[in-house]
Write a protein that holds these residues in place. Structure first.
Motif, PDB file in Angstrom:
ATOM      1  N   HIS A  86     -45.665  37.160  -7.433  1.00  8.85           N
ATOM      2  CA  HIS A  86     -46.461  36.330  -8.342  1.00  8.85           C
ATOM      3  C   HIS A  86     -47.168  37.248  -9.323  1.00  8.85           C
ATOM      4  N   ASN A  87     -46.882  37.075 -10.594  1.00 13.69           N
ATOM      5  CA  ASN A  87     -47.423  37.983 -11.601  1.00 13.69           C
ATOM      6  C   ASN A  87     -48.721  37.452 -12.199  1.00 13.69           C
ATOM      7  N   ASN A  88     -49.830  38.078 -11.833  1.00 18.79           N
ATOM      8  CA  ASN A  88     -51.139  37.784 -12.421  1.00 18.79           C
ATOM      9  C   ASN A  88     -51.694  39.020 -13.110  1.00 18.79           C
ATOM     10  N   GLN A  89     -50.804  39.806 -13.658  1.00 19.21           N
ATOM     11  CA  GLN A  89     -51.179  41.055 -14.322  1.00 19.21           C
ATOM     12  C   GLN A  89     -52.265  40.829 -15.366  1.00 19.21           C
ATOM     13  N   SER A  90     -52.190  39.746 -16.124  1.00 18.52           N
ATOM     14  CA  SER A  90     -53.146  39.499 -17.202  1.00 18.52           C
ATOM     15  C   SER A  90     -54.560  39.207 -16.689  1.00 18.52           C
ATOM     16  N   LYS A  91     -54.711  39.006 -15.375  1.00 13.78           N
ATOM     17  CA  LYS A  91     -56.013  38.675 -14.800  1.00 13.78           C
ATOM     18  C   LYS A  91     -56.587  39.807 -13.948  1.00 13.78           C
ATOM     19  N   ILE A  92     -55.932  40.960 -13.926  1.00 12.65           N
ATOM     20  CA  ILE A  92     -56.389  42.074 -13.102  1.00 12.65           C
ATOM     21  C   ILE A  92     -56.950  43.176 -14.001  1.00 12.65           C
ATOM     22  N   TYR A  93     -58.208  43.549 -13.738  1.00 14.92           N
ATOM     23  CA  TYR A  93     -58.892  44.558 -14.530  1.00 14.92           C
ATOM     24  C   TYR A  93     -59.465  45.635 -13.618  1.00 14.92           C
ATOM     25  N   TYR A  94     -59.671  46.808 -14.179  1.00 12.16           N
ATOM     26  CA  TYR A  94     -60.359  47.878 -13.471  1.00 12.16           C
ATOM     27  C   TYR A  94     -61.245  48.612 -14.458  1.00 12.16           C
ATOM     28  N   ASP A  95     -62.251  49.302 -13.910  1.00 12.22           N
ATOM     29  CA  ASP A  95     -63.198  50.034 -14.746  1.00 12.22           C
ATOM     30  C   ASP A  95     -63.490  51.366 -14.071  1.00 12.22           C
ATOM     31  N   VAL A  96     -63.158  52.453 -14.741  1.00  8.71           N
ATOM     32  CA  VAL A  96     -63.427  53.798 -14.208  1.00  8.71           C
ATOM     33  C   VAL A  96     -64.622  54.435 -14.904  1.00  8.71           C
ATOM     34  N   GLY A  97     -65.464  53.582 -15.493  1.00 11.84           N
ATOM     35  CA  GLY A  97     -66.668  54.066 -16.148  1.00 11.84           C
ATOM     36  C   GLY A  97     -66.633  53.967 -17.655  1.00 11.84           C
ATOM     37  N   THR A  98     -65.506  53.553 -18.231  1.00 13.45           N
ATOM     38  CA  THR A  98     -65.386  53.473 -19.684  1.00 13.45           C
ATOM     39  C   THR A  98     -65.216  52.039 -20.182  1.00 13.45           C
ATOM     40  N   GLY A  99     -65.324  51.061 -19.290  1.00 11.35           N
ATOM     41  CA  GLY A  99     -65.126  49.666 -19.673  1.00 11.35           C
ATOM     42  C   GLY A  99     -63.913  49.082 -18.980  1.00 11.35           C
TER      43      GLY A  99
ATOM     44  N   ILE B  10     -60.377  47.592 -18.221  1.00 10.92           N
ATOM     45  CA  ILE B  10     -59.020  47.811 -18.724  1.00 10.92           C
ATOM     46  C   ILE B  10     -58.078  46.927 -17.918  1.00 10.92           C
ATOM     47  N   ASN B  11     -57.172  46.266 -18.620  1.00  9.25           N
ATOM     48  CA  ASN B  11     -56.165  45.431 -17.951  1.00  9.25           C
ATOM     49  C   ASN B  11     -55.124  46.331 -17.291  1.00  9.25           C
ATOM     50  N   THR B  12     -54.725  45.981 -16.070  1.00 10.23           N
ATOM     51  CA  THR B  12     -53.774  46.797 -15.327  1.00 10.23           C
ATOM     52  C   THR B  12     -52.404  46.821 -15.994  1.00 10.23           C
ATOM     53  N   SER B  13     -51.643  47.865 -15.736  1.00  8.18           N
ATOM     54  CA  SER B  13     -50.275  47.952 -16.252  1.00  8.18           C
ATOM     55  C   SER B  13     -49.262  47.510 -15.203  1.00  8.18           C
ATOM     56  N   PHE B  14     -49.749  47.171 -13.997  1.00  8.68           N
ATOM     57  CA  PHE B  14     -48.851  46.763 -12.911  1.00  8.68           C
ATOM     58  C   PHE B  14     -48.642  45.258 -12.904  1.00  8.68           C
ATOM     59  N   GLN B  15     -47.393  44.846 -12.711  1.00 15.20           N
ATOM     60  CA  GLN B  15     -47.071  43.426 -12.607  1.00 15.20           C
ATOM     61  C   GLN B  15     -47.210  42.995 -11.150  1.00 15.20           C
ATOM     62  N   GLY B  16     -47.846  41.842 -10.924  1.00 14.19           N
ATOM     63  CA  GLY B  16     -48.018  41.311  -9.580  1.00 14.19           C
ATOM     64  C   GLY B  16     -49.403  40.705  -9.422  1.00 14.19           C
ATOM     65  N   SER B  17     -49.830  40.571  -8.161  1.00 17.93           N
ATOM     66  CA  SER B  17     -51.131  39.999  -7.831  1.00 17.93           C
ATOM     67  C   SER B  17     -51.769  40.795  -6.707  1.00 17.93           C
ATOM     68  N   LEU B  18     -53.052  41.100  -6.853  1.00 17.74           N
ATOM     69  CA  LEU B  18     -53.775  41.733  -5.760  1.00 17.74           C
ATOM     70  C   LEU B  18     -53.880  40.747  -4.605  1.00 17.74           C
ATOM     71  N   MET B  19     -53.748  41.227  -3.393  1.00 16.21           N
ATOM     72  CA  MET B  19     -53.868  40.375  -2.209  1.00 16.21           C
ATOM     73  C   MET B  19     -55.350  40.259  -1.843  1.00 16.21           C
ATOM     74  N   MET B  20     -56.080  39.631  -2.739  1.00 18.16           N
ATOM     75  CA  MET B  20     -57.517  39.457  -2.610  1.00 18.16           C
ATOM     76  C   MET B  20     -57.819  38.064  -3.115  1.00 18.16           C
ATOM     77  N   ARG B  21     -58.392  37.232  -2.279  1.00 18.21           N
ATOM     78  CA  ARG B  21     -58.607  35.844  -2.652  1.00 18.21           C
ATOM     79  C   ARG B  21     -60.036  35.418  -2.339  1.00 18.21           C
ATOM     80  N   PRO B  22     -60.701  34.737  -3.269  1.00 17.34           N
ATOM     81  CA  PRO B  22     -62.011  34.174  -2.929  1.00 17.34           C
ATOM     82  C   PRO B  22     -61.808  32.930  -2.067  1.00 17.34           C
ATOM     83  N   VAL B  23     -62.725  32.665  -1.169  1.00 14.40           N
ATOM     84  CA  VAL B  23     -62.663  31.469  -0.341  1.00 14.40           C
ATOM     85  C   VAL B  23     -63.768  30.543  -0.825  1.00 14.40           C
ATOM     86  N   PHE B  24     -63.376  29.369  -1.287  1.00  8.64           N
ATOM     87  CA  PHE B  24     -64.336  28.396  -1.788  1.00  8.64           C
ATOM     88  C   PHE B  24     -64.500  27.288  -0.778  1.00  8.64           C
ATOM     89  N   ASP B  25     -65.682  26.731  -0.708  1.00  6.60           N
ATOM     90  CA  ASP B  25     -65.962  25.635   0.193  1.00  6.60           C
ATOM     91  C   ASP B  25     -66.808  24.623  -0.553  1.00  6.60           C
TER      92      ASP B  25
END
Length: 186
Positions: free
Chosen positions: A67-80, A82-97
């Motif tokens: 599942h490609n969610n590349q456009s929704k994955i960002y990282y910051d190494v101290g300079t602001g 940046i959108n990731t260059s990797f295609q896919g989805s992090l296996m990290m999900r919020p749980v809503f109730d």
């Protein structure tokens, strides 16, 4: 983070909490470990979830390449951000109730979908609660009335001796679905 950053990227931190001192890995295929917040958080709109790495050690996070969610994955190494260059989805999900008022008005057990006959007894309880089910119980979740996760079990009985008096919600999962029951502890 909210999405008030440039172009809808992560902006200000909405909530931050140190959850654990070490990472917990589940010993199961496609299993997520839940890191609950100490207090519920109300959110609306677009929010970003993530972590701050505080040590140079590598932190392994699953990556779903189906599942490609590349456009929704960002990282910051101290300079602001940046959108990731990797295609896919992090296996990290919020749980809503739902908010706490959704449980206050329950008159009858709520069934998420029609499954085999499942019941809990005794109810009210003050010692051990037993689950009666025509199918094996896969997972049991115990929640307080506000929807906060209290404990999980993988068998047909559990102790409520150490819990405060009041109303709780029990979610029971079997192979054909899940049912939700209210439980009163005296």
């Amino acid at each position: 983070w909210n999405n008030a950053g440039a172009g809808g990227t992560p902006g200000s931190i909405i909530y931050q909490e140190t959850v654990v001192s070490s990472v917990i890995y589940e010993n199961a295929h496609n299993k997520f470990h839940v890191y609950p917040f100490s207090t519920p958080l109300n959110v609306s709109g677009t929010v970003y979830i993530g972590w701050k790495q505080t040590a140079a050690d590598k932190l392994n996070v699953g990556f779903d390449r189906n599942h490609n969610n590349q456009s929704k994955i960002y990282y910051d190494v101290g300079t602001g951000w940046i959108n990731t260059s990797f295609q896919g989805s992090l296996m990290m999900r919020p749980v809503f109730d739902m908010c706490e008022t959704s449980y206050v008005s329950i008159l009858e057990p709520v069934q998420e979908k029609q499954v085999n006959e499942v019941s809990i007894y005794p109810n009210p309880a003050n010692d051990v609660v037993t689950i009666r089910s025509g199918e094996p119980v896969e997972e049991v979740g115990l929640f307080d009335i506000s929807g906060k996760y209290i404990a999980g079990f993988r068998n047909n009985s559990f102790s409520v001796r150490d819990l405060s008096k009041g109303m709780y919600v029990v979610r029971i999962k079997t192979s054909s679905g899940a049912t939700t029951h209210r439980l009163v502890i005296e």
